[in-house]
Design a protein around this motif. Structure first.
Motif, PDB file in Angstrom:
ATOM      1  N   UNK A 100      45.382  40.686  30.068  1.00  0.00           N
ATOM      2  CA  UNK A 100      44.578  41.503  31.429  1.00  0.00           C
ATOM      3  C   UNK A 100      43.584  41.211  31.991  1.00  0.00           C
ATOM      4  N   UNK A 101      42.608  40.337  31.529  1.00  0.00           N
ATOM      5  CA  UNK A 101      41.236  39.846  32.065  1.00  0.00           C
ATOM      6  C   UNK A 101      41.505  38.323  32.513  1.00  0.00           C
ATOM      7  N   UNK A 102      42.773  37.812  32.085  1.00  0.00           N
ATOM      8  CA  UNK A 102      42.864  36.398  32.645  1.00  0.00           C
ATOM      9  C   UNK A 102      42.838  36.088  33.951  1.00  0.00           C
ATOM     10  N   UNK A 103      42.729  34.737  34.333  1.00  0.00           N
ATOM     11  CA  UNK A 103      42.855  34.502  35.600  1.00  0.00           C
ATOM     12  C   UNK A 103      44.398  34.166  36.237  1.00  0.00           C
ATOM     13  N   UNK A 104      45.370  34.247  35.234  1.00  0.00           N
ATOM     14  CA  UNK A 104      46.538  34.158  35.744  1.00  0.00           C
ATOM     15  C   UNK A 104      47.139  35.666  36.057  1.00  0.00           C
ATOM     16  N   UNK A 105      46.744  36.573  35.321  1.00  0.00           N
ATOM     17  CA  UNK A 105      46.997  37.818  35.729  1.00  0.00           C
ATOM     18  C   UNK A 105      46.355  38.365  37.154  1.00  0.00           C
ATOM     19  N   UNK A 106      45.245  37.943  37.310  1.00  0.00           N
ATOM     20  CA  UNK A 106      44.436  38.381  38.492  1.00  0.00           C
ATOM     21  C   UNK A 106      45.206  37.654  39.764  1.00  0.00           C
ATOM     22  N   UNK A 107      45.805  36.428  39.692  1.00  0.00           N
ATOM     23  CA  UNK A 107      46.445  35.624  40.784  1.00  0.00           C
ATOM     24  C   UNK A 107      47.922  36.415  40.776  1.00  0.00           C
ATOM     25  N   UNK A 108      48.368  36.820  39.488  1.00  0.00           N
ATOM     26  CA  UNK A 108      49.590  37.417  39.850  1.00  0.00           C
ATOM     27  C   UNK A 108      49.674  38.750  40.796  1.00  0.00           C
ATOM     28  N   UNK A 109      48.548  39.594  40.445  1.00  0.00           N
ATOM     29  CA  UNK A 109      48.485  40.760  41.237  1.00  0.00           C
ATOM     30  C   UNK A 109      47.883  40.607  42.389  1.00  0.00           C
ATOM     31  N   UNK A 110      47.110  39.453  42.871  1.00  0.00           N
ATOM     32  CA  UNK A 110      46.697  39.268  44.254  1.00  0.00           C
ATOM     33  C   UNK A 110      47.958  38.813  45.262  1.00  0.00           C
ATOM     34  N   UNK A 111      49.099  38.049  44.608  1.00  0.00           N
ATOM     35  CA  UNK A 111      50.117  37.692  45.146  1.00  0.00           C
ATOM     36  C   UNK A 111      51.085  38.871  45.477  1.00  0.00           C
ATOM     37  N   UNK A 112      51.062  39.809  44.476  1.00  0.00           N
ATOM     38  CA  UNK A 112      52.002  41.120  44.826  1.00  0.00           C
ATOM     39  C   UNK A 112      51.400  42.013  46.159  1.00  0.00           C
ATOM     40  N   UNK A 113      49.936  41.823  45.932  1.00  0.00           N
ATOM     41  CA  UNK A 113      49.516  42.478  47.197  1.00  0.00           C
ATOM     42  C   UNK A 113      49.592  42.097  48.512  1.00  0.00           C
ATOM     43  N   UNK A 114      49.420  40.775  48.411  1.00  0.00           N
ATOM     44  CA  UNK A 114      49.690  39.771  49.467  1.00  0.00           C
ATOM     45  C   UNK A 114      51.090  40.160  50.175  1.00  0.00           C
ATOM     46  N   UNK A 115      51.988  39.954  49.334  1.00  0.00           N
ATOM     47  CA  UNK A 115      53.436  40.089  49.740  1.00  0.00           C
ATOM     48  C   UNK A 115      53.587  41.439  50.196  1.00  0.00           C
ATOM     49  N   UNK A 116      52.985  42.638  49.652  1.00  0.00           N
ATOM     50  CA  UNK A 116      53.430  44.125  50.133  1.00  0.00           C
ATOM     51  C   UNK A 116      52.647  44.140  51.388  1.00  0.00           C
ATOM     52  N   UNK A 117      51.647  43.676  51.687  1.00  0.00           N
ATOM     53  CA  UNK A 117      50.887  43.726  52.966  1.00  0.00           C
ATOM     54  C   UNK A 117      51.426  43.164  54.001  1.00  0.00           C
ATOM     55  N   UNK A 118      51.845  41.906  53.806  1.00  0.00           N
ATOM     56  CA  UNK A 118      52.624  41.233  54.877  1.00  0.00           C
ATOM     57  C   UNK A 118      53.929  41.871  55.256  1.00  0.00           C
ATOM     58  N   UNK A 119      54.793  42.396  54.135  1.00  0.00           N
ATOM     59  CA  UNK A 119      55.991  43.156  54.616  1.00  0.00           C
ATOM     60  C   UNK A 119      55.752  44.400  55.168  1.00  0.00           C
ATOM     61  N   UNK A 120      54.713  45.221  54.953  1.00  0.00           N
ATOM     62  CA  UNK A 120      54.309  46.157  55.544  1.00  0.00           C
ATOM     63  C   UNK A 120      54.097  46.124  57.060  1.00  0.00           C
TER      64      UNK A 120
END
Length: 425
Positions: A100-120
């Motif tokens: 949960x504190x790893x960089x891979x998990x942070x990147x995964x969450x950021x990509x989901x947020x970016x895609x959600x914002x673009x779609x909105x």
């Protein structure tokens, strides 16, 4: 392995965290843990996918576990046991604090947020305003009205002009404070229009979520930009000014909306309202005083004529006699003896006594008031009595001078002072 923030390969070990190796990026100072899967497996996956893998982190872990299994016969029972063990290990890996504190998990969450914002944004859309500031001036009220016409929120505003031109004034400061992006163009005919056309023709590259565009200029050449934007599937509003009216035309539907600039007045503050009311009251008082003065003059003339009729008809009740106006001959005799420019107090007293003498000669029973004496003095000298007193430094006003003068005496008669001489000339 790369830094998850700046993707630099320059890093060093920086202790351990949660039983995993911690690293420190030498380029940006970011701390991060080593990936959940081993380096050989990561290398194999990247090599087989040309750098673009679609294998999830969970699948990667599963592959790692399968690779480490002993080479023995896999039965149905062992397969069920393996699946259970694999699921437990996956849950432990995903829910562990290190993951949960790893960089891979942070990147995964950021990509989901970016895609959600673009779609909105693609679903909702925005509006954009292009303003030829050399041709059309928009105040804040006009801008708010244009925003209300649009279906999508007005999010970007751009103004084109040669901002070095002194005729623009401080319009650049005003527009900048209202959130406009200012685009400078060199001096030249239709330079701002050309820049608007060049920018507007590729607007979707910079703002892919735009749905509506307001083209604000009265120049006819911008019809080419409107046509191009319509061909790109955008809703285009052409905003032009004619006199004191803004004409907003929807180029897609042909609907025309009007906005009156003359009726957009700023609501004043309470202090300004009070000042305006005070000015109105003062102007009305001045008007009333002027009309009262005219009525007083008419009343004086009426009483003068009534006094003449009273002398001819003794049966009529007595009426207060009105001071007659000095005739031109007596005024001329005074001007021949003393100059109209009064040099001192002595000359002033002589002139006042002459005026009183002439009035008493015409009408012995006439009561001469201070205001009437001042009026007759002004007719002769061309200056008001108070102005003459102040010029000769004899006091603050005409009434106080007569009160302090040894030549005259004042007697209260009704609401006015009656002037009588003490010395005979």
């Amino acid at each position: 392995m790369k830094c998850p923030r700046c993707e630099s390969t320059s890093y060093r070990k920086n202790g351990r965290r949660n039983d995993k190796q911690n690293y420190l990026c030498k380029n940006c100072g970011k701390q991060f843990l080593e990936p959940a899967f081993s380096r050989p497996l990561e290398t194999d996956l990247l090599a087989n996918s040309n750098g673009h893998t679609k294998v999830s982190t969970a699948e990667t872990t599963e592959l790692s576990l399968v690779k480490n299994l002993p080479q023995e016969k896999i039965t149905e029972k062992s397969l069920d046991s393996f699946s259970l063990t694999l699921a437990e290990q996956l849950l432990q890996t995903i829910l562990s604090p290190g993951w949960l504190e790893s960089a891979a998990f942070s990147q995964f969450i950021q990509k989901i947020q970016q895609k959600t914002e673009i779609n909105y944004q693609l679903e909702t859309g925005i509006s954009l305003l292009l303003l030829d500031a050399e041709n059309l001036k928009l105040d804040i009220n006009s801008e708010l009205f244009l925003a209300s016409v649009c279906k999508y929120p007005l999010q970007f505003k751009m103004a084109f002009a040669n901002w070095k031109n002194p005729s623009i004034g401080k319009q650049d400061i005003e527009l900048y404070n209202r959130g406009y992006q200012l685009v400078h163009v060199p001096e030249g005919k239709d330079s701002a229009d050309a820049k608007m056309i060049a920018f507007g023709s590729c607007i979707l590259r910079s703002y892919p979520t735009v749905k509506e565009i307001l083209v604000c200029s009265s120049d006819g050449i911008l019809i080419h930009l409107c046509n191009e934007l319509q061909n790109q599937g955008l809703i285009v509003y052409w905003v032009r000014r004619q006199g004191q009216t803004l004409h907003i035309k929807n180029r897609n539907t042909g609907k025309l909306t009007h906005y009156s600039l003359a009726m957009t007045t700023e609501v004043p503050s309470l202090e300004k309202v009070v000042e305006q009311i005070q000015d109105l009251i003062k102007n009305e008082q001045d008007s009333i005083n002027t009309r009262l003065h005219r009525l007083t003059t008419i009343s004086s003339l009426f009483q003068e004529r009534a006094n003449i009729n009273n002398k001819s008809n003794p049966k009529q009740p007595d009426m207060e006699e009105i001071i007659p106006i000095i005739d031109n001959s007596s005024v001329q005799s005074i001007l021949e003896k003393d100059s109209a420019e009064i040099p001192n107090e002595k000359t002033l007293d002589k002139l006042l006594l002459k005026i009183i003498q002439d009035i008493q000669t015409k009408s012995p029973q006439t009561k001469l008031s201070v205001s009437k004496l001042g009026t007759e003095l002004q007719k002769i000298t061309g200056e008001s009595s108070n102005s003459i007193i102040k010029k000769l430094k004899l006091g603050s006003n005409f009434t106080k001078y007569l009160e302090s003068s040894p030549t005259f005496t004042l007697k209260m008669n009704g609401k006015e002072y009656e002037v009588m001489p003490l010395l005979s000339e």
